[in-house]
Design a protein around this motif. Structure first.
Motif, PDB file in Angstrom:
ATOM      1  N   SER A  96       0.839  -1.180   0.000  1.00 50.51           N
ATOM      2  CA  SER A  96       0.000   0.000   0.000  1.00 50.51           C
ATOM      3  C   SER A  96       0.883   1.242   0.000  1.00 50.51           C
ATOM      4  O   SER A  96       2.073   1.177   0.302  1.00 50.51           O
ATOM      5  CB  SER A  96      -0.907  -0.002   1.224  1.00 50.51           C
ATOM      6  N   ARG A  97       0.291   2.366  -0.326  1.00 50.20           N
ATOM      7  CA  ARG A  97       1.059   3.619  -0.332  1.00 50.20           C
ATOM      8  C   ARG A  97       1.561   3.951   1.060  1.00 50.20           C
ATOM      9  O   ARG A  97       2.663   4.448   1.237  1.00 50.20           O
ATOM     10  CB  ARG A  97       0.200   4.760  -0.858  1.00 50.20           C
ATOM     11  N   ARG A  98       0.743   3.659   2.082  1.00 47.72           N
ATOM     12  CA  ARG A  98       1.162   3.973   3.446  1.00 47.72           C
ATOM     13  C   ARG A  98       2.399   3.166   3.835  1.00 47.72           C
ATOM     14  O   ARG A  98       3.329   3.689   4.419  1.00 47.72           O
ATOM     15  CB  ARG A  98       0.024   3.700   4.425  1.00 47.72           C
ATOM     16  N   GLU A  99       2.394   1.882   3.507  1.00 49.21           N
ATOM     17  CA  GLU A  99       3.557   1.044   3.812  1.00 49.21           C
ATOM     18  C   GLU A  99       4.763   1.504   3.007  1.00 49.21           C
ATOM     19  O   GLU A  99       5.887   1.490   3.500  1.00 49.21           O
ATOM     20  CB  GLU A  99       3.247  -0.432   3.526  1.00 49.21           C
ATOM     21  N   ILE A 106       5.467   4.568   2.028  1.00 48.60           N
ATOM     22  CA  ILE A 106       6.000   5.777   2.644  1.00 48.60           C
ATOM     23  C   ILE A 106       6.745   5.448   3.936  1.00 48.60           C
ATOM     24  O   ILE A 106       7.819   5.973   4.198  1.00 48.60           O
ATOM     25  CB  ILE A 106       4.876   6.796   2.898  1.00 48.60           C
ATOM     26  N   LYS A 107       6.190   4.530   4.763  1.00 48.24           N
ATOM     27  CA  LYS A 107       6.876   4.135   5.995  1.00 48.24           C
ATOM     28  C   LYS A 107       8.247   3.538   5.690  1.00 48.24           C
ATOM     29  O   LYS A 107       9.245   3.876   6.309  1.00 48.24           O
ATOM     30  CB  LYS A 107       6.040   3.102   6.754  1.00 48.24           C
ATOM     31  N   ASP A 161      -1.982  12.043  -1.730  1.00 48.44           N
ATOM     32  CA  ASP A 161      -2.065  10.821  -0.918  1.00 48.44           C
ATOM     33  C   ASP A 161      -0.769  10.583  -0.154  1.00 48.44           C
ATOM     34  O   ASP A 161      -0.787  10.202   1.015  1.00 48.44           O
ATOM     35  CB  ASP A 161      -2.364   9.603  -1.804  1.00 48.44           C
ATOM     36  N   ALA A 162       0.371  10.794  -0.808  1.00 53.69           N
ATOM     37  CA  ALA A 162       1.667  10.569  -0.156  1.00 53.69           C
ATOM     38  C   ALA A 162       1.874  11.544   0.998  1.00 53.69           C
ATOM     39  O   ALA A 162       2.352  11.156   2.066  1.00 53.69           O
ATOM     40  CB  ALA A 162       2.799  10.707  -1.174  1.00 53.69           C
ATOM     41  N   ALA A 207      -0.463  10.617   3.972  1.00 49.16           N
ATOM     42  CA  ALA A 207      -0.243   9.312   4.600  1.00 49.16           C
ATOM     43  C   ALA A 207       0.582   9.459   5.873  1.00 49.16           C
ATOM     44  O   ALA A 207       1.425  10.350   5.993  1.00 49.16           O
ATOM     45  CB  ALA A 207       0.471   8.375   3.633  1.00 49.16           C
ATOM     46  N   GLU A 208       0.336   8.557   6.823  1.00 51.50           N
ATOM     47  CA  GLU A 208       1.133   8.522   8.039  1.00 51.50           C
ATOM     48  C   GLU A 208       2.456   7.820   7.749  1.00 51.50           C
ATOM     49  O   GLU A 208       2.567   7.051   6.811  1.00 51.50           O
ATOM     50  CB  GLU A 208       0.378   7.750   9.117  1.00 51.50           C
TER      51      GLU A 208
END
Length: 180
Positions: free
Chosen positions: A1-4, A6-7, A51-52, A55-56
């Motif tokens: 996913s985008r969140r993962e 970015i993390k 979105d990026a 995101a967290e």
């Protein structure tokens, strides 16, 4: 996913930025900011950057933009800088126009930062190969290539990215479909 994505890239960006550097014995603030370059400033690219940023997983900043059309870049910049004023740091000298603009935008990034490839698929293999050469993590929208030759180039660049431990994330149109 985008969140993962970015993390994960936040950790990679911090490690890559300091790898092999001899730090003096002074105390300075650490910069864990994930720097983004948007290649293709249409609605899809603008939405991907939004979105990026939303995101967290770490501080994110848009630092460069590239497109072949000034009006698309101006509209995208206006929308993003209004909504995310603190996370958009793209002065005119980092807004690039033309068919070689992708290179200039990616040159503004450090190894481990993120190139967001959202142009038409005809350019995707070329842009993706350059991002891998520059040791950049990549988010790219579908479709990935317009023909079998382009698809083979994407696969080869993906294999090179895997050897370099770069992260590649792809947009897919079906992610919100409960039927799939």
């Amino acid at each position: 996913s985008r969140r993962e994505f970015i993390k994960t890239t936040g950790k990679i960006a911090a490690a890559s930025a300091l790898a092999g550097v001899t730090l003096p014995h002074v105390y300075a603030a650490e910069d864990n900011t994930i720097r983004l370059a948007l290649i293709g400033c249409g609605p899809r690219g603008t939405g991907a950057v939004a979105d990026a940023i939303a995101a967290e997983g770490g501080p994110v900043k848009l630092v460069a933009m590239a497109d072949v059309f000034q009006d698309k870049m101006d509209k995208s910049f206006g929308v993003l800088s209004e909504k995310f004023r603190a996370q958009v740091d793209v002065p005119r000298e980092r807004q690039f126009l033309g068919f070689d603009a992708y290179r200039k935008a990616m040159d503004c990034l450090r190894p481990g930062d993120v190139a967001m490839l959202t142009t038409r698929s005809a350019f995707r293999p070329l842009h993706f190969e350059h991002a891998v050469e520059k040791d950049l993590n990549v988010f790219m929208e579908k479709s990935f290539a317009p023909d079998p030759g382009g698809t083979h180039r994407i696969v080869r660049a993906g294999e090179a990215a895997e050897k370099k431990n770069l992260k590649i994330a792809c947009g897919v149109m079906c992610r919100h479909s409960t039927a799939r």
